[in-house]
Design an enzyme around this catalytic site. Structure first.
Site, PDB file in Angstrom:
ATOM      1  N   HIS A 108      38.150  45.477  53.690  1.00 37.50           N
ATOM      2  CA  HIS A 108      37.740  46.376  54.763  1.00 37.50           C
ATOM      3  C   HIS A 108      38.066  45.722  56.111  1.00 37.50           C
ATOM      4  O   HIS A 108      38.769  44.711  56.174  1.00 37.50           O
ATOM      5  CB  HIS A 108      36.254  46.702  54.622  1.00 37.50           C
ATOM      6  CG  HIS A 108      35.920  47.321  53.289  1.00 37.50           C
ATOM      7  ND1 HIS A 108      36.291  48.598  52.955  1.00 37.50           N
ATOM      8  CD2 HIS A 108      35.277  46.809  52.194  1.00 37.50           C
ATOM      9  CE1 HIS A 108      35.885  48.871  51.720  1.00 37.50           C
ATOM     10  NE2 HIS A 108      35.275  47.809  51.238  1.00 37.50           N
ATOM     11  N   HIS A 115      37.551  41.923  56.591  1.00 42.96           N
ATOM     12  CA  HIS A 115      38.534  41.068  55.924  1.00 42.96           C
ATOM     13  C   HIS A 115      39.839  41.023  56.723  1.00 42.96           C
ATOM     14  O   HIS A 115      40.473  39.974  56.858  1.00 42.96           O
ATOM     15  CB  HIS A 115      38.810  41.583  54.515  1.00 42.96           C
ATOM     16  CG  HIS A 115      37.606  41.678  53.647  1.00 42.96           C
ATOM     17  ND1 HIS A 115      36.954  42.865  53.420  1.00 42.96           N
ATOM     18  CD2 HIS A 115      36.911  40.735  52.964  1.00 42.96           C
ATOM     19  CE1 HIS A 115      35.925  42.657  52.635  1.00 42.96           C
ATOM     20  NE2 HIS A 115      35.867  41.365  52.336  1.00 42.96           N
ATOM     21  N   ARG A 158      32.858  31.775  51.016  1.00 42.73           N
ATOM     22  CA  ARG A 158      31.489  31.382  50.669  1.00 42.73           C
ATOM     23  C   ARG A 158      31.235  31.805  49.228  1.00 42.73           C
ATOM     24  O   ARG A 158      31.510  32.931  48.847  1.00 42.73           O
ATOM     25  CB  ARG A 158      30.520  32.066  51.631  1.00 42.73           C
ATOM     26  CG  ARG A 158      29.077  31.636  51.492  1.00 42.73           C
ATOM     27  CD  ARG A 158      28.203  32.395  52.489  1.00 42.73           C
ATOM     28  NE  ARG A 158      26.817  31.944  52.473  1.00 42.73           N
ATOM     29  CZ  ARG A 158      25.905  32.365  51.621  1.00 42.73           C
ATOM     30  NH1 ARG A 158      26.229  33.261  50.699  1.00 42.73           N
ATOM     31  NH2 ARG A 158      24.670  31.900  51.671  1.00 42.73           N
ATOM     32  N   ALA A 175      34.655  32.660  44.069  1.00 42.56           N
ATOM     33  CA  ALA A 175      34.755  32.898  42.620  1.00 42.56           C
ATOM     34  C   ALA A 175      33.431  32.648  41.905  1.00 42.56           C
ATOM     35  O   ALA A 175      33.415  32.212  40.748  1.00 42.56           O
ATOM     36  CB  ALA A 175      35.857  32.032  42.003  1.00 42.56           C
TER      37      ALA A 175
END
Length: 578
Positions: A210, A213, A299, A302
């Protein structure tokens, strides 16, 4: 910034010599086969194209043990220590496979794509060994906790033995989707060279992007006078993630928002392990092999979410810390992910830690976004782009347009078929979606004429009904299924088939007792079953297991069909489905 592959050489194993390719194809025809799983397919593709450099095959026991315990391959050629590589890349087989395929040291076996049976590579076996799965989970994932998707995969889907060995590539797996966006490391490096991109910031994502990002990646690139590689994962990700078809369409809708010539989109066929810190190091190595010079580490990068005790598996900055620990060896600069927030007063995004205290901000959480998609509520332009929202709404329509399945279960003659037909008429009257009716006997004759009346045959027949129902539900239909469905395991399996695809599922138990069902049996079916003319008949010589968690329980003796149908409609209405 150094731009050499990890280990100094890109291990591009894809065969470009026509004669050698034909020799390998011919040899593969005479070899025994291993048909690869989806994860193994992803791993093999990145081994062959160099994405996993310096690997040239699946890890033997020595490399596996070393990587598991030290994040390093075994030292070779006088190395002081082995090359950094944090993730075991293994090919699992069963003991039966070992015996049937003759998987002894030196044996050669063809690795095949189960989708088209194409031979992708030939593996020369180095060794076969038995891993300690619990220890692997502890060391690699940080915990042997079934709440971790990779721990669950390891214990429930990975076979008991690993086979190691180098591979000779025959061909890459064939992809039919987004072919123009799929680059090997060699191809992407050549693309960067052609455009004279000397510095490239890679952005890892498995979610839609979005405005925040976009602002983050633009900011990171401008600060480093670099270009941006949007490099999303399109292999296995976390269960429940947005499917990659939707995500790629969303990325394509986002790309025009970047300044001209700044960003490039390429897809990564990676099977993620959601291994947090180790995964971040692995991702950095992969992006280095694809030609990136910088890599954004987020942050809780994964991270799989909560463990069995309700706590995060990894600390929020564990991944960044581990990548920083190996920065000299990785030779790819880590860019810490900056949490961005929207400032309504100036119509811009800024890093959270740079916003003066007391400044009004606005954010929409992932949960709130899903709620807005589900209900059809507006999604503001400051949060996302019109094209991205359009893609998401098309793939995730609001509740009134979503499909659902009503499974009516009960004994023969319990009234479930009558209820099903009446519900079909009522839903057709609503007219908001197509309605499909799957009655037990009718569907059995069409889907399962080859099956008998044993418990296993009944279960298999119900799985077929569940598959049809799940496909129709996924397409937005209202599905009414009314098989006897006597077994709890079958009903749970159907629910998992539908709910696992993101569909809505409701179980209605038509609890009319056997005595009444038999009493009103004008066709004499129960009588024939008791005389032995019908075998395995539910309620006579096969048990009916009462549902444990029905959404609605009714009894045709006390509840009229209109009342029952109205109760079902009320359930659907409470979920905003009608």
């Amino acid at each position: 910034m150094a731009n050499s592959p990890h280990g100094g050489e890109l291990k591009d194993l894809l065969v470009r010599d026509a004669n050698l390719h034909e020799q390998l194809v011919e040899e593969s025809r005479s070899l025994k086969d291993i048909y690869l799983t989806e994860r193994q397919l992803c791993d093999l593709e990145l081994i062959m194209n160099g994405g996993f450099s310096p690997l040239e095959g699946f890890m033997g026991e020595a490399d596996y043990t070393s990587v598991r315990d030290t994040l390093r391959l075994v030292a070779v050629n006088g190395q002081r220590q082995g090359t950094l590589f944090p993730m075991p890349i293994t090919l699992d087989v069963s003991s039966d496979d070992v015996e049937t395929l003759g998987l002894n040291a030196g044996a050669r076996v063809a690795l095949r794509d189960p989708r088209d049976e194409a031979a992708l590579a030939i593996l020369t076996v180095s060794d076969v060994y038995k891993p300690n799965k619990s220890l692997e989970a502890e060391q690699v994932l940080g915990a042997d906790d079934i709440a971790h998707p990779s721990a669950s995969y390891l214990h429930n889907k990975v076979k008991d033995l690993y086979v190691g060995g180098k591979v000779q590539a025959i061909q890459a797996p064939t992809h039919y989707d987004y072919v123009a966006l799929r680059y090997t490391p060699s191809e992407l490096r050549a693309h960067f060279h052609k455009l004279a991109w000397r510095k490239v910031v890679a952005f890892q994502t498995r979610n839609p992007m979005h405005r925040a990002h976009r602002e983050l990646t633009v900011r990171a690139a401008r600060q480093r006078r670099a270009n941006v590689l949007i490099h999303p994962v399109v292999g296995l990700t976390k269960p429940g993630d947005v499917d990659h078809y939707t995500r790629v369409r969303a990325y394509q809708a986002l790309m025009p928002s970047y300044p001209e010539g700044m960003a490039h989109l390429a897809l990564l066929p990676l099977a993620m392990r959601m291994a947090g810190p180790r995964e971040a190091v692995w991702h950095a190595i992969i992006r280095k092999n694809f030609g990136a010079t910088h890599f954004i580490v987020g942050r809780d990068h994964a991270g799989p979410g909560k463990n069995s005790q309700g706590k995060d598996f990894y600390g929020p900055y564990d991944a960044q810390d581990l990548v920083a620990q190996y920065k000299d060896e990785l030779q790819i600069e880590m860019v810490p992910f900056q949490a961005m927030t929207y400032l309504p007063g100036t119509d811009e995004y800024q890093p959270v830690d740079e916003v003066p205290k007391g400044t009004p901000t606005a954010d929409i959480s992932g949960t709130e976004l899903r709620n807005r998609l589900r209900t059809g509520a507006p999604i503001p332009d400051w949060f996302s782009y019109t094209g991205v929202v359009k893609v998401l709404r098309e793939s995730y329509p609001p509740r009134p347009k979503q499909g659902f399945t009503i499974l009516l279960t009960g004994l023969h003659n319990s009234g479930k078929d009558t209820i099903a037909r009446a519900l079909q008429v009522t839903l057709q009257q609503h007219g908001t979606r197509s309605v499909s009716l799957l009655l037990g006997e009718e569907v059995r004759h069409e889907l399962s004429p080859d099956l008998g009346s044993t418990p296993q045959d009944k279960h298999l027949g119900l799985l077929r009904i569940g598959f049809v129902a799940s496909e129709l539900t996924k397409a937005g239909a209202a599905v009414i299924a009314a098989p006897t469905a006597p077994y709890e395991r079958s009903r749970k399996a159907i629910k998992e088939q539908i709910a696992g695809q993101g569909g809505n599922f409701f179980l209605v138990h038509v609890a009319t007792p056997l005595e009444h069902c038999e009493k009103v049996d004008r066709r004499g079916v129960y009588k024939r079953a008791r005389n032995g003319e019908i075998k395995g008949f539910t309620g006579v010589d096969d048990n009916y297991e009462i549902p444990e968690n029905a959404d609605l329980t009714v009894d045709i003796r006390h509840d009229s069909v209109p009342e029952i149908v109205h109760s079902i409609i009320m359930i659907l209405e409470s979920q905003n489905l009608v």
